[in-house]
Design a protein around this motif. Structure first.
Motif, mmCIF file in Angstrom:
data_model
loop_
_atom_site.group_PDB
_atom_site.id
_atom_site.type_symbol
_atom_site.label_atom_id
_atom_site.label_comp_id
_atom_site.label_asym_id
_atom_site.label_seq_id
_atom_site.Cartn_x
_atom_site.Cartn_y
_atom_site.Cartn_z
ATOM 1 N N THR A 29 0.815 -1.202 0.000
ATOM 2 C CA THR A 29 0.000 0.000 0.000
ATOM 3 C C THR A 29 0.857 1.264 0.000
ATOM 4 N N VAL A 30 0.440 2.244 -0.800
ATOM 5 C CA VAL A 30 1.058 3.564 -0.770
ATOM 6 C C VAL A 30 0.065 4.472 -0.066
ATOM 7 N N GLU A 31 0.482 5.024 1.087
ATOM 8 C CA GLU A 31 -0.409 5.894 1.839
ATOM 9 C C GLU A 31 -0.073 7.329 1.463
ATOM 10 N N MET A 32 -1.036 8.064 0.920
ATOM 11 C CA MET A 32 -0.718 9.424 0.483
ATOM 12 C C MET A 32 -1.856 10.400 0.732
ATOM 13 N N MET A 33 -1.497 11.687 0.704
ATOM 14 C CA MET A 33 -2.452 12.750 0.960
ATOM 15 C C MET A 33 -2.575 13.583 -0.302
ATOM 16 N N VAL A 34 -3.811 13.868 -0.704
ATOM 17 C CA VAL A 34 -4.030 14.682 -1.903
ATOM 18 C C VAL A 34 -4.816 15.923 -1.504
ATOM 19 N N GLY A 35 -4.281 17.078 -1.847
ATOM 20 C CA GLY A 35 -4.978 18.326 -1.567
ATOM 21 C C GLY A 35 -5.771 18.766 -2.790
ATOM 22 N N ILE A 36 -7.042 19.128 -2.587
ATOM 23 C CA ILE A 36 -7.899 19.506 -3.718
ATOM 24 C C ILE A 36 -8.669 20.766 -3.344
ATOM 25 N N ASP A 37 -8.683 21.763 -4.259
ATOM 26 C CA ASP A 37 -9.418 22.990 -3.934
ATOM 27 C C ASP A 37 -10.907 22.785 -4.246
ATOM 28 N N PRO A 38 -11.787 23.697 -3.770
ATOM 29 C CA PRO A 38 -13.236 23.461 -3.894
ATOM 30 C C PRO A 38 -13.703 23.299 -5.339
ATOM 31 N N SER A 39 -12.957 23.838 -6.321
ATOM 32 C CA SER A 39 -13.412 23.691 -7.704
ATOM 33 C C SER A 39 -12.842 22.441 -8.358
ATOM 34 N N GLY A 40 -12.190 21.564 -7.596
ATOM 35 C CA GLY A 40 -11.790 20.270 -8.131
ATOM 36 C C GLY A 40 -10.417 20.221 -8.776
ATOM 37 N N ASN A 41 -9.533 21.193 -8.443
ATOM 38 C CA ASN A 41 -8.163 21.130 -8.956
ATOM 39 C C ASN A 41 -7.240 20.601 -7.860
ATOM 40 N N VAL A 42 -6.235 19.803 -8.271
ATOM 41 C CA VAL A 42 -5.287 19.273 -7.301
ATOM 42 C C VAL A 42 -4.384 20.398 -6.816
ATOM 43 N N LEU A 43 -4.279 20.544 -5.475
ATOM 44 C CA LEU A 43 -3.385 21.552 -4.908
ATOM 45 C C LEU A 43 -1.981 20.994 -4.777
ATOM 46 N N GLY A 44 -1.896 19.720 -4.464
ATOM 47 C CA GLY A 44 -0.593 19.091 -4.307
ATOM 48 C C GLY A 44 -0.766 17.716 -3.703
ATOM 49 N N ILE A 45 0.290 16.872 -3.778
ATOM 50 C CA ILE A 45 0.209 15.555 -3.146
ATOM 51 C C ILE A 45 1.446 15.332 -2.294
ATOM 52 N N SER A 46 1.291 14.485 -1.279
ATOM 53 C CA SER A 46 2.466 14.065 -0.520
ATOM 54 C C SER A 46 2.272 12.612 -0.115
ATOM 55 N N VAL A 47 3.374 11.878 -0.075
ATOM 56 C CA VAL A 47 3.311 10.454 0.262
ATOM 57 C C VAL A 47 3.681 10.282 1.725
ATOM 58 N N ILE A 48 2.785 9.632 2.488
ATOM 59 C CA ILE A 48 3.014 9.473 3.919
ATOM 60 C C ILE A 48 3.871 8.247 4.179
ATOM 61 N N SER A 49 3.482 7.108 3.602
ATOM 62 C CA SER A 49 4.306 5.913 3.783
ATOM 63 C C SER A 49 4.158 5.023 2.564
ATOM 64 N N GLN A 50 5.203 4.248 2.287
ATOM 65 C CA GLN A 50 5.197 3.348 1.127
ATOM 66 C C GLN A 50 6.282 2.311 1.345
ATOM 67 N N SER A 51 6.216 1.213 0.618
ATOM 68 C CA SER A 51 7.267 0.197 0.732
ATOM 69 C C SER A 51 7.757 -0.164 -0.664
ATOM 70 N N GLU A 52 7.854 0.846 -1.527
ATOM 71 C CA GLU A 52 8.277 0.575 -2.893
ATOM 72 C C GLU A 52 9.785 0.386 -2.977
ATOM 73 N N THR A 53 10.235 -0.101 -4.145
ATOM 74 C CA THR A 53 11.660 -0.388 -4.338
ATOM 75 C C THR A 53 12.506 0.875 -4.169
ATOM 76 N N ALA A 54 13.571 0.757 -3.347
ATOM 77 C CA ALA A 54 14.455 1.893 -3.145
ATOM 78 C C ALA A 54 15.078 2.300 -4.470
ATOM 79 N N GLY A 55 15.125 3.591 -4.732
ATOM 80 C CA GLY A 55 15.751 4.077 -5.954
ATOM 81 C C GLY A 55 14.804 4.086 -7.140
ATOM 82 N N LEU A 56 13.675 3.366 -7.033
ATOM 83 C CA LEU A 56 12.696 3.370 -8.129
ATOM 84 C C LEU A 56 11.378 3.937 -7.612
ATOM 85 N N GLY A 57 10.474 3.037 -7.182
ATOM 86 C CA GLY A 57 9.174 3.498 -6.706
ATOM 87 C C GLY A 57 9.279 4.403 -5.492
ATOM 88 N N ALA A 58 10.317 4.175 -4.680
ATOM 89 C CA ALA A 58 10.468 4.960 -3.456
ATOM 90 C C ALA A 58 10.721 6.427 -3.760
#
Lengths: 192, 214, 182
Positions: free
Chosen positions: C93-122
């Motif tokens: 699982t990739v745990e992440m936070m997505v910020g969205i403004d009231p009109s439906g545009n992405v404000l930004g994303i950040s990844v809280i935790s993940q176990s992807e391959t170091a150097g690639l998915g990480a």
């Protein structure tokens, strides 16, 4: 249904326990010199993994209810060790023929990280009882596929000539690397 | 007490990874950056020393029929302690090593040393044995990490140096990504073990020549 | 040889093992009581930081409806919503936070935790230039996002298409969840 199929396919092919996730490398290298023993080991591991997934699911419910999550590792390993012991005693009495075939491998399974690994993954992913057992059995099948394929490669590799310092494990590891490369081809198969 | 001999055994002639082939799961799985290698090596070394000391101290108290169960319980205890401390104080490392920290329980190095050494030797000797085997494990891990990271990501010291990015040695477009994937783990470890076998042969030949010269 | 009766002998084995397990359990309980608050604090801190990273001013938890099964929590603030999503990546699982403004545009994303391959998915979670470039491109997107390989506008992380797809799936789940909330 889709979830079940997804778990089975990914556990056997695209997220093969040995070749992709690196659980259970010790028996993979240790008991893969002959195809027959590899099959035996694979079957024993599959059986124990499915059983351990079921038992640890129940144990985990108890631990969560008591707020003792930090005891998970200790509890699971004890459960696995006892299951292996019970299976060994049961087979010895009830199915002597099977015991003869699998007997030598059973004690080794306790320290097979594939078993503890699958149980911990089940808990982390929050699988329900059915999915846990299926993940355990499919993971074991994946283990069997990998170890049997590898044993048949190794029987040939051992007859070939190679530089002296590569004899034994190094050349076997390199063969395993090539097998892992082949399994990488499955990585697109994941069903989410 | 023979510290020098134990040290040499742990590092080379009886190295847990390259000679005894124990603990392969973690060796293959987490050796993708220097940070991981050092962290895992230290975690295993600490657990090895603690479990060796305790098991050696209890060796006359534990009946031999239940010794494996008793050892595993003790080891699992130490592993959980290390796991909890890592989560609380070095969360970056806990995240990076993931499930492979609890899996130290079934890392055959720890149980193997408990059975082969700690159950028969004094507390002090067992502690030294744990330290030496742990160092041998860490060295093998770090060597594998450095090679894989250099070939696979083109960096050195990922997660530790240069603000976590590592020092770039090979330009970003060239590294062979496969080396940080499972394939690379098997291949690099194969070559590392081959190199250690060669080194041991070489040292043996040299000492034989010395004797012949006498 | 000791001349113990079998019953007594078995009892001695069981008691020894029980004693060891009990000591281990007590020791772990002690350690846990020290580390548990610290771990809980770290996790809460991480979530808070993740919310503020994608939603200026932060927000409060609100109820939500979700048809994707990927949305974990929704926080509402003055600048819009922060949606915690949990898509499945390459290793888990990739745990992440997505910020969205009231009109439906992405404000930004950040990844809280993940176990992807170091150097690639990480890289998706790394605080490196490559990681920031990957996450940064989501800002301003709306509707539905996907990687260039699937015909979208998101440049996947080199060698980590599966992780990149997972992140896109997470963003899409968040977008549709916010769209449902109107």
């Amino acid at each position: 249904m889709e979830a079940i199929l997804g778990i089975i396919i990914s556990a056997i092919l695209s997220e093969n326990f040995i070749l992709v996730k690196f659980y259970g490398i010790c028996p993979f290298m240790g008991v893969s010199k002959k195809i027959d023993t590899a099959v035996g080991m694979g079957m024993a591991v599959t059986f124990v993994m499915a059983l351990a997934s079921a038992a640890c699911f129940a144990v985990n419910l108890l631990l969560v209810a008591l707020n003792l999550e930090y005891m998970q590792t200790v509890a699971f390993i004890l459960v696995i060790a006892s299951i292996v012991q019970v299976v060994e005693m049961f087979l010895k009495k009830a199915v002597p023929a099977l015991y003869k075939a699998l007997g030598v491998f059973l004690p080794l399974i306790t320290t097979n990280c594939a078993v503890l690994g699958v149980v911990l993954v089940n808990v982390q992913e929050g699988y329900n009882f059915l999915l846990s057992v299926i993940n355990g059995a499919a993971g074991g099948l994946g283990f069997t596929v990998a170890i049997v394929l590898f044993a048949s490669i190794r029987e040939r590799v051992n007859k070939t000539e190679c530089p002296e310092c590569f004899k034994g494990f190094p050349i076997a590891l390199i063969a395993a690397g090539l097998l892992a490369l082949a399994f990488m081809g499955f990585s697109g198969l994941s069903i989410f | 007490m023979n510290f020098k001999k134990q040290f040499k055994e742990g590092l080379l002639t009886k190295n847990p990874v390259t000679v005894q082939l124990l603990g392969m799961c973690s060796t293959l799985a987490i050796t993708t950056s220097l940070f991981n290698g050092i962290g895992m090596g230290l975690a295993v070394t600490i657990i090895l020393i603690c479990s060796n000391v305790l098991i050696s101290a209890l060796r006359n108290f534990i009946p031999s029929q239940i010794r494996i169960a008793a050892y595993i319980t003790i080891i699992a205890g130490f592993v959980t302690v290390v796991d909890l401390f890592l989560q609380a104080y070095i969360p970056a490392l806990a995240e990076s090593l993931g499930v492979f920290i609890p899996l130290i329980v079934v890392n055959c190095i720890v149980l193997g040393r408990a059975e082969a050494f700690a159950s028969k030797n004094s507390v002090l000797a067992s502690a030294v044995d744990g330290l030496c085997q742990g160092i041998g494990y860490t060295v093998a891990l770090v060597i594998t990490c450095v090679i894989r990271e250099l070939l696979g990501s083109g960096t050195f010291g990922g997660g530790l140096l240069n603000g976590g990015e590592g020092i770039r040695i090979i330009p970003a477009q060239f590294p062979a990504m496969q080396m940080v994937m499972p394939v690379g783990g098997f291949l690099v470890l194969g070559f590392v073990i081959a190199a250690s076998q060669w080194l041991m042969k070489y040292l043996e030949m040299k000492s034989k020549k010395k004797e012949a010269a006498k | 040889m000791k001349t113990e009766s079998t019953v007594k002998y078995v009892l001695r084995l069981a008691l020894t093992l029980l004693l060891i397990t009990a000591v281990v359990a007590v020791a772990l309980a002690a350690v846990n009581s020290v580390t548990a608050p610290k771990i809980a604090l770290l996790n809460a801190q991480k979530t808070q930081e993740a919310i503020e990273a994608v939603l200026p001013g932060g927000g409060e938890e609100v109820a939500f409806t979700d048809d994707t099964g990927l949305v974990a929590t929704v926080y509402q603030g003055n600048a819009g919503y922060a949606v915690k999503v949990t898509p499945t990546g390459f290793n888990g699982t990739v745990e992440m936070m997505v910020g969205i403004d009231p009109s439906g545009n992405v404000l930004g994303i950040s990844v809280i935790s993940q176990s992807e391959t170091a150097g690639l998915g990480a890289v998706s979670a790394a605080s490196t230039s490559a990681g920031e470039a990957f996450r940064g491109q989501f800002a301003g997107m709306s509707g539905s996002v996907s990687v260039t390989k699937d015909g979208g506008a998101v440049d996947a992380i080199t060698g980590a298409t599966i992780t990149s797809r997972a992140v896109c799936a997470g963003v899409n789940a968040a977008l549709s969840c916010v769209a449902n909330m109107g």
